[in-house]
Every structure is written in structure tokens, then in C-alpha cells.
Design a protein around this motif. Sequence first.
Motif, short mmCIF file in Angstrom:
data_model
loop_
_atom_site.label_atom_id
_atom_site.label_comp_id
_atom_site.label_asym_id
_atom_site.label_seq_id
_atom_site.Cartn_x
_atom_site.Cartn_y
_atom_site.Cartn_z
N VAL A 220 -46.75 3.64 30.05
CA VAL A 220 -46.90 2.22 29.53
C VAL A 220 -45.58 1.73 29.82
N PRO A 221 -45.50 0.85 30.45
CA PRO A 221 -44.68 -0.68 30.86
C PRO A 221 -44.52 -0.81 29.25
N LEU A 222 -43.23 -1.28 28.99
CA LEU A 222 -43.01 -1.99 27.67
C LEU A 222 -42.19 -2.71 27.78
N TRP A 223 -41.51 -3.53 27.29
CA TRP A 223 -40.30 -4.60 27.00
C TRP A 223 -39.79 -3.94 25.76
N LEU A 224 -38.77 -3.51 25.60
CA LEU A 224 -37.58 -3.11 24.26
C LEU A 224 -36.54 -3.01 24.58
N PRO A 225 -35.42 -3.82 23.56
CA PRO A 225 -37.16 -5.08 22.91
C PRO A 225 -37.08 -6.42 23.83
N GLY A 226 -38.24 -7.34 23.94
CA GLY A 226 -38.60 -8.56 24.54
C GLY A 226 -37.90 -8.85 23.96
N PRO A 227 -38.25 -10.60 24.78
CA PRO A 227 -37.25 -11.66 24.49
C PRO A 227 -37.23 -11.80 22.90
N ASP A 228 -38.52 -11.63 22.06
CA ASP A 228 -38.46 -12.24 20.65
C ASP A 228 -38.14 -10.52 20.02
N GLY A 229 -37.34 -10.14 20.40
CA GLY A 229 -36.03 -8.76 20.04
C GLY A 229 -37.67 -8.18 19.92
N ARG A 230 -38.96 -7.95 19.39
CA ARG A 230 -39.30 -7.07 19.35
C ARG A 230 -40.10 -6.20 20.22
N VAL A 231 -40.60 -4.93 20.65
CA VAL A 231 -41.07 -4.22 21.55
C VAL A 231 -42.84 -5.07 21.54
N GLU A 232 -42.86 -5.33 22.88
CA GLU A 232 -43.63 -5.88 23.65
C GLU A 232 -44.65 -5.28 25.39
#
Lengths: 262, 557
Positions: A220-232
Motif C-alpha cells: 500500500v502506498p501511503l503519505w506518512l505523514p500527509g500534508p495535514d500531518g495525518r497518514v493518508e
Amino acid sequence: MFATLAGMEVTRPRHVEALREVGERARPVTLAGQQLLPVLTPLEPLLADGGLRRGTTVTVEGAPGATSLALTLGAAASVAGAWVAAVGLPSLGLSAAAELGVALERVVVVTSPPAQAWATVVAALVDAVELVWVGLPRRVAAGDAGRLAARARERGCVLVPLAARGATAGAGWPLAVDVRLVVASPTWAGPVGDGAGRLEARRVEVVATGRGAASRERRVPLWLPGPDGRVEPVDPPVLCRFDPVGRGPVDKEREGGGEATG
Amino acid sequence: MSRVSRGSGGSRGSRGNGGSAGSAGSAVRTLVVWCPDWPVVAAGLSPDHPVAVVGGVGGRVLACSPAARAQGVRRGLRRREAEGRCPGLRTLAADPDGEARAFEVVASALEALSPRLEVLRPGILALPSRGPSRYFGGDHALTARAVALGEGALTGRGRCRVGVADGLFAAVLAARRGVVVEPGGSVAFLAPFPVEALAHAAALGTVAPGELAALAELFARLGLRTLGDVAAVPASQLAGRFGPAGTRVATWCRGLDDRPARPRVPPPDLTVVAELDPPAERVEAAAFVARALAAELGERLVTSGRTCTRVRIEAETEHGETLSRRWRTEGLLLAAALVERTRWQLDGWCNGTGAVRPTGGITVLRLVPEEVRADRGRQLGFWGGATAADERVTRGVARLQGLLGPEAVTVPRPRGGRSPAEQVALVPAHAVAMATGPGPRSPGGVAPWPGRIPPPSPVLLCLVDGDAPPVEVLDATGGAVAVTGRGVTSTAPERVSVAGGPWSEVVAWAGPWPVDERWWEPAARRRRARIQVVTATGQAHLLTLHAGRWTLEATYD
């Protein structure tokens, strides 16, 4: 006898329905293995059950990002009211944990337990809370690890062992684990060159393997953290907003990531 | 006569029914002992130093020492404002348990005067004085004796003021002045006090302090400026306009009591002791005895219909060492839980790493219940409040505290700060209420902190400054990267090496964020600049330049 059964045949659907409802309501206990600790939505595709099965051991390894991913595992559970604990992790950044979604008022921290009491302290925390991040000492005896895993299984607590920073390859959890998460190919987005901008988001690919239902490999590709600080989760519209540095445009970066792992 | 006595005896019941003003109508002659600035005295600090005790919602000043008051510190000020008025101010966090415990010394000393004494709150106690006054030779002699007893118990750490009057409220005000009001003189004594004096009735505990302050303000706006003015208003009108609180105020201003004095009966002696012969060298042996002991105490408590909320577990060794620890739990101290706690504590002493490991075997084991209450049962919350999970974690934390010492188990609390390590403080678990539900969340503190590194925060911190690994940061030409006085980097960083390790290429960087903290305090001044670097392997670091040296402050793992 048969006549009675035949008589029941007529009204069966209604009765069965009612019986099933009563059975559902009167079911005495759910087994620890059937109960799940919730995880944040983006992490659900990584886990076979869509959540952390209570009583299991989950290791998080890999290139930069392992600690963040481990913290994220406890986020949804702590928000839902479960207690979580961190033991033997004196360098853990708890403000980062809060940004990743962990409810800090549900966290217990034992920074540095004495070496000879390490297993006792972890066992006491396993008794007390629902998820424990365990900072592993230099060497963990297989016997200790086995006892802790058994205790966690009995108490329905999720054990997340984390190898110490800079530890050698063999210094991890000495036993087989239920779920193994590996973080790969981290790429940061944010700085736009010459010192401008700031670190904003990191794209990683998480590979989950494990035993039983989790044995099928999931990526699974993830934003970790995402632009708002959460994982997305990574979805293309969000990707376009970021221009990962030093790697050219986004589409090429994706291919580059593939090469790095291959 | 008989009607009056029935009225006073049944005033509890009549209050429950809405309390008409006419029914409360007696005044017990009362002696009040007041220790000024009790929270400061209880903390064991000299009144000559400027000290303030801060607590409650929003961190307001709850009490301050005379030295601080002389410099303008007042109750209810925000901590920062108090520190602004009095630069050398030392602030302490409020510790209600500690205050109550310290006040026990004074209370037990004054029990020599009368066994019917009542602690209104830590720092102030009352006792009905008619009998003691006759026995000790008059109100003035009794007052002098009370002062001597109270200050003797405090051994010079603080002062006591004593007042005697008809009615508890008048006695509280008399104690603040340190006077004896003659019998029947309470109304005249109270009349000249401004209505703001109603705030002192908070010690009586029947009306909330906030409600009292609101009432006092409203009275002043209605033109009732003194307690005498309030007393002149018919009680029925006060009751009609202000409800039960108005009834109480009317009663107080007439120098009467709104409730019978509740005597404090010393708790029955429930202590259980076991002598171990031969001395127990192993925890298991002592724990076995503790099991029987705890069962006995549990049985005593159950038969007397009580529950114990705080217990002291004491052990003596053959070398005369006394090891004791207090345990407080919310209604959990039944026999099984007591055994558990005794075991944990002995485990912590004999096998733990603490510096107080006993040198000999344990010879005496004692369980002393310190707070005993009527057992009214306990209901766990269905929605919110304490849940079974909270209870489980509370037990687990208590167990770890027995094993590692009370400071070792901590809970994080967000607070303000510029560096990532400052933004969350670790508070010992015993100092906070563990079983509070999810509260308002404020990651990274509430106030803006200019110069703080914007989120996301790094996940791995190098906590101690001296311990942080040194980093070499070089530019394309091989020269060291510096930050100028204007807060910009001299050249762009090109490669870094952490703690003498291999060089890695910098693919991106951001910053610097210069900070100049505590410039007003030469010893603690920190002038530093931070940059974020991303290396070719995808590692992101937060680096700090301080006094010409780069160090690794944190890693974005």
C-alpha cells in the motif's frame, strides 16, 4: 416427531430469524482473536481483518518511517478510548505521535526500564493496556519474547516491538510474528530548493506480510505523514500538489521508487 | 424552646425540602483556627520568600506568601501576570492531598481541646467551643491555648489565627481578624463587613465559591454594600429572589448557622499488624503473611460497613529500617486488591532497583488505613466516566509504580515550546487523574511559538543536548556551512556526516529557523538555528547549530 418438524417447516424462516437474533444477543463471550483494535482508514488495506487482531504481535521495520508507522497503528484505538503504552523508547517524539492522531491522554510512558526488569515491566503493561510499543534492548532472549507474546495473546493486547535505532540486523524480535510491516522507498515532499519551503509530506510504500490470513503480501502506498500531518492514502490528485525534490516530476518519481526497491 | 431545638435538630431535613429561612435558627458558639496561606506553609516554604501556589483551571494563583503579596501578587491572578509583578516569584503546583496530609498535624494537636473538631478544608478547622471554653477558663484562655497548640504543631513553619463567635460564619471572620466576639455580639460584629466577605463562606462548603462571588457582586449592584444591609432585608425576600443560596446568606448575616456543626470523629483504629518470626528474607514469605493480614483488614472494613480509600503499608526490617508507602485508590481496596498492593510494594523493595533496598529480613508488617469512608458501593460509568479499561490501567500503573518507583511511570501532556522535545512534557502518572475521558486535544500547545519548527514533528529525538551526536555539514566546496547573524545560511549544504559516519548527499534542505531564547537570562541563554535536511537515502534530519557546532536534534523516522 416428524409431524412436529413438518409443522415447523412452515414457519421456519421467521423462527430461524428470531433464533439467530436471540443467539447473537446471548452469545456469551467473543474470543480475543475475534476482537479487533481499530486502525486509521488508510491502514485498513494493510491488515487482513481491517484492524489489529487483539493478542497479536506486529513488527514494523524498514527504512526511515518505521517509527511513524508504528505510532500510527495506535492512533485510532487510542482515540476510541483504548489505553496504549510506550516502554523503553526514551527518544520517542510524542508531539509527532499527537500529530499522527494518537490521543496523548490515553498514553502511558515508561521511558527507560532497568535492563533486568525489562520483561517484568513489559508484562505489567501488557496486562494493563491494549497496545504496547516496546523498545527492544540490545538482545532479547527467545524465552522472554515467547512469554511476552503468550501473555499478550492471553490478555488481548497488541505487541509492537521496535528495534533500537542503529541496531544490527539480528537485534530485532527473535520470534516469528503475526504481521510484519516493512516501510520502503521514502520520498519527502516540501522543500523547493535553496532552503525555501519545509518538510511537508513523505510518500512511502508499506509491505505487509505475516502468518495465517495475513500471509498474502499486501503493498500500500501511503503519505506518512500527509500534508495535514495525518497518514493518508496516495491518490493521484493529491500527488500533483507536491513536487518531490531532487527527483523530477511526480510520475518519474514513481518509476524511480520502483527501481529502488527492485 | 422545644420548637427551637427541634428546628435545629431537624434542619438537615428541612433544607432538603427547600429550606425555609425560618427553620434555621440556632447559633453554636464556635472556635475557628485559621492558618493563613496554608498551601504555601504545607509546601514547607518560608513565608519570607515570594512563593505562589498555582493550580485549578487555567493555572491561577490559589495562595501566595506574605512576601509575594507585598509585591502585588493576589489570588486569582494568572501565573504569568503574577510572575510579571514579582520577578523572583517561585511557583508551585497545587497539591490538595499534600495540604490535607500536612494539616493533619494541626488537627491532631487541636484534638486535645475537643474531640468534636471538624476540618472545614485544609488550613481551617472549627470546633464547638462552649464546653472547652468553660473547662479551660473562658474564651480568651481557650483562644490562647489553641494558638499555642496550633503553632506548636507547626514548629514555626506557619502561624495560626483563632477566633470565637456565635455561628460558624461569624467565627470564620473572627478568626481572620483573630478576635473573640462576645456572646450575642455576632450580628453587630458582622454588620460592618463588606459583602465581598461572603467569599470567606466558601470554607463552609454549602455554597460554591463561584456562586458566592456572583451573589456578592449582585448585592453590591443592588445597593447592599455591607453584611448589615443584607441582614436588614427580610429573609423571605432573599429566599424568593436568590433561592437556597439566598436563604443561607440571610442566615449567615444574622449570625446564625445554616447547619449543625458536623463533628469529626477520629477514625476507629483498624490497623492490623503481624510480627514475623523468623524474619522473612524472601518476598514470597512476607507476601504470604500479608495475604492473611489484608484479609483480616478487609473483613474488619466489611463488617463495619466501610471502605478504605488510602492505606499505608509499613514494613520494618530486623535492622530497624522502616519502609512505608501510601496507596490511594478509588474504592478498590478490598482484600484481594490489598494483597496485590502489599505484594507489589514488597516486590519493589526487595527485588527492585531502588536505593532503599532493605538490608535485613522483614520482621513487622503493618497495614494502616488512613482514609476510611462509609461504603456506598461504586458504579462504573456506562457512557464516559471511568470504564473497566481505565480501572485496568490504573491497577497496572500502580503495580509499575511499586516496581520502579512512583516517578518512573509517566503520562504525556502537551505544552508549549519551540523545540520538538519541549512540546510534550512527561508528568508522573500519580500527579494526574488517569481515568479522565478523552479531553480537548491541543497538539503542540495552544499559544503560537514564533520560531518553532512547523509540523510534522520529528519522531525520534536526541533528548540531552550534551548527548546529541555531532554532525558535519559541508557545502559544495568542502567548507563548513554556517548561519549568519541575519539568520541565513552562508552556503547551501551539500553533504552531511552524522557522528563521524559515512557522508551522505543532501538532496533537499529547508531553513534555517533561528531562535534566540532566554536572552534576558545570561546563564540560560540559547541562541541556535535549525535546518531540515533530506539525504539521498530518504532520511530526514533536524540539525541544530549552537555555538558553531552542528548537532543532530531529531530524526524524521
